[in-house]
Write an enzyme that holds these catalytic residues in place. Structure first.
Site, PDB file in Angstrom:
ATOM      1  N   SER A 110     -21.357  70.247  25.316  1.00 14.74           N
ATOM      2  CA  SER A 110     -20.998  68.884  25.707  1.00 14.74           C
ATOM      3  C   SER A 110     -22.225  67.994  25.747  1.00 14.74           C
ATOM      4  O   SER A 110     -22.184  66.841  25.298  1.00 14.74           O
ATOM      5  CB  SER A 110     -20.314  68.886  27.077  1.00 14.74           C
ATOM      6  N   LYS A 167     -23.649  65.151  40.900  1.00 12.30           N
ATOM      7  CA  LYS A 167     -24.003  65.095  39.485  1.00 12.30           C
ATOM      8  C   LYS A 167     -23.331  63.904  38.818  1.00 12.30           C
ATOM      9  O   LYS A 167     -22.178  63.598  39.070  1.00 12.30           O
ATOM     10  CB  LYS A 167     -23.585  66.384  38.777  1.00 12.30           C
ATOM     11  N   HIS A 194     -14.975  74.756  23.689  1.00 12.61           N
ATOM     12  CA  HIS A 194     -14.253  75.032  24.939  1.00 12.61           C
ATOM     13  C   HIS A 194     -12.815  75.462  24.635  1.00 12.61           C
ATOM     14  O   HIS A 194     -12.306  76.432  25.202  1.00 12.61           O
ATOM     15  CB  HIS A 194     -14.175  73.781  25.827  1.00 12.61           C
ATOM     16  N   ARG A 200     -22.566  81.417  23.989  1.00 13.14           N
ATOM     17  CA  ARG A 200     -23.035  80.922  22.695  1.00 13.14           C
ATOM     18  C   ARG A 200     -24.253  81.689  22.213  1.00 13.14           C
ATOM     19  O   ARG A 200     -24.495  81.799  21.021  1.00 13.14           O
ATOM     20  CB  ARG A 200     -23.390  79.435  22.797  1.00 13.14           C
TER      21      ARG A 200
END
Length: 160
Positions: free
Chosen positions: A127, A41, A17, A90
């Site tokens: 993460s 969430k 990040h 990514r």
């Protein structure tokens, strides 16, 4: 002034990040790291904790600031006069996921999305993966800042 937003949940922030945020800071006059708050969430760290961690992590980048937000990132962009959304990629699956959102965001507000490939050494880091490995006692020190590792280790110990 050119302004971009780097949105995400950052639960927790990783070196991947920070690489994207740092490179965005070289491209734009101001970068706002927008930490999404979605009450539906479950996160390991609360919104204030994530804001604090990110603020600490980017303290050496003078043109970067951190804010929490709820709702659509496009609404955040309009409210803060943001011209671009910066997203790290990514893999090709990230691109497949992000491209339709980029088109929708552009259609809604005209805000453009800038895709930045992650550094080679960070391309597998997320993460979620960091949390999973750490929860089984794996060493994730190379993937997060020291103070994040300390908070992560403590939080996982609290959760048993």
């Amino acid at each position: 002034m050119s302004r971009a937003v780097c949105p995400g949940s950052f639960d927790p922030v990783t070196h991947g990040h920070l690489d994207i945020i740092g490179r965005a800071a070289l491209l734009f006059d101001e970068v706002v790291v927008a930490i999404g708050v979605n009450p539906s969430k479950s996160r390991l760290f609360g919104p204030e904790e994530r804001v604090d961690m990110l603020t600490r992590a980017v303290r050496d980048l003078p043109n970067v600031r951190v804010e929490g937000f709820t709702g659509l990132v496009t609404d955040f962009c309009v409210e803060h006069d943001v011209q671009a959304i910066v997203k790290g990629l990514r893999s090709s699956s990230d691109f497949d996921y992000e491209l339709p959102m980029a088109h929708m965001n552009s259609a809604l507000t005209g805000v453009q999305t800038v895709f930045v490939p992650t550094a080679t050494g960070q391309s597998f880091v997320s993460s979620s993966l960091v949390k999973e490995v750490a929860s089984f006692g794996g060493d994730v020190a190379q993937f997060v800042p020291d103070f994040v590792l300390e908070a992560l280790t403590q939080r996982l110990a609290e959760r048993g």
